[in-house]
Write a protein that holds these residues in place. Sequence first.
Motif, PDB file in Angstrom:
ATOM      1  N   PRO A 189      48.974 -47.220 -90.870  1.00  0.00           N
ATOM      2  CA  PRO A 189      48.515 -45.963 -90.263  1.00  0.00           C
ATOM      3  C   PRO A 189      47.096 -45.572 -90.695  1.00  0.00           C
ATOM      4  O   PRO A 189      46.330 -45.036 -89.889  1.00  0.00           O
ATOM      5  CB  PRO A 189      49.533 -44.931 -90.732  1.00  0.00           C
ATOM      6  CG  PRO A 189      50.772 -45.719 -90.973  1.00  0.00           C
ATOM      7  CD  PRO A 189      50.278 -47.039 -91.507  1.00  0.00           C
ATOM      8  N   PHE A 242      44.012 -45.077 -88.163  1.00  0.00           N
ATOM      9  CA  PHE A 242      43.225 -43.839 -88.180  1.00  0.00           C
ATOM     10  C   PHE A 242      41.731 -44.146 -88.312  1.00  0.00           C
ATOM     11  O   PHE A 242      40.910 -43.565 -87.605  1.00  0.00           O
ATOM     12  CB  PHE A 242      43.691 -42.928 -89.317  1.00  0.00           C
ATOM     13  CG  PHE A 242      43.107 -41.555 -89.258  1.00  0.00           C
ATOM     14  CD1 PHE A 242      43.624 -40.598 -88.399  1.00  0.00           C
ATOM     15  CD2 PHE A 242      42.023 -41.213 -90.049  1.00  0.00           C
ATOM     16  CE1 PHE A 242      43.081 -39.332 -88.324  1.00  0.00           C
ATOM     17  CE2 PHE A 242      41.474 -39.946 -89.993  1.00  0.00           C
ATOM     18  CZ  PHE A 242      42.000 -38.998 -89.130  1.00  0.00           C
ATOM     19  N   SER A 255      48.801 -43.533 -85.878  1.00  0.00           N
ATOM     20  CA  SER A 255      48.519 -43.167 -87.267  1.00  0.00           C
ATOM     21  C   SER A 255      49.354 -41.980 -87.734  1.00  0.00           C
ATOM     22  O   SER A 255      49.473 -41.743 -88.930  1.00  0.00           O
ATOM     23  CB  SER A 255      47.038 -42.855 -87.451  1.00  0.00           C
ATOM     24  OG  SER A 255      46.696 -41.620 -86.866  1.00  0.00           O
TER      25      SER A 255
END
Length: 105
Positions: free
Chosen positions: A6, A10, A76
């Motif tokens: 994640p 991001f 994310s």
Amino acid sequence: MNSKAPSYFFAAALLLLALPAANMALWIVTAENNTDFETSLQIYLSYFPEFLRNGRLLTLINILMLALAAGLFYKSMAAPKLRLAGIVSGIISILLLMWNVFSLL
């Protein structure tokens, strides 16, 4: 899924959001400094290599990057610490995406 995935999603989404935002900022600054649309367009396009000097192509690239960014922000949000940042950034991506889509009309 990897526990760091994640975070990678991001970071990639932030990059994909930053590029179209910078491109749109360049257009806004260029358009504000010139009164004539054609002059503004030529100055704006002069910042890009010859093969990218097409307003529609640049807008389509922005749309693609913003759509990918929105999807990566959604992925994310699996990490609790990135949930709020992912939601806010995803909303910003979607708003900029809609702005670009409607600018093609």
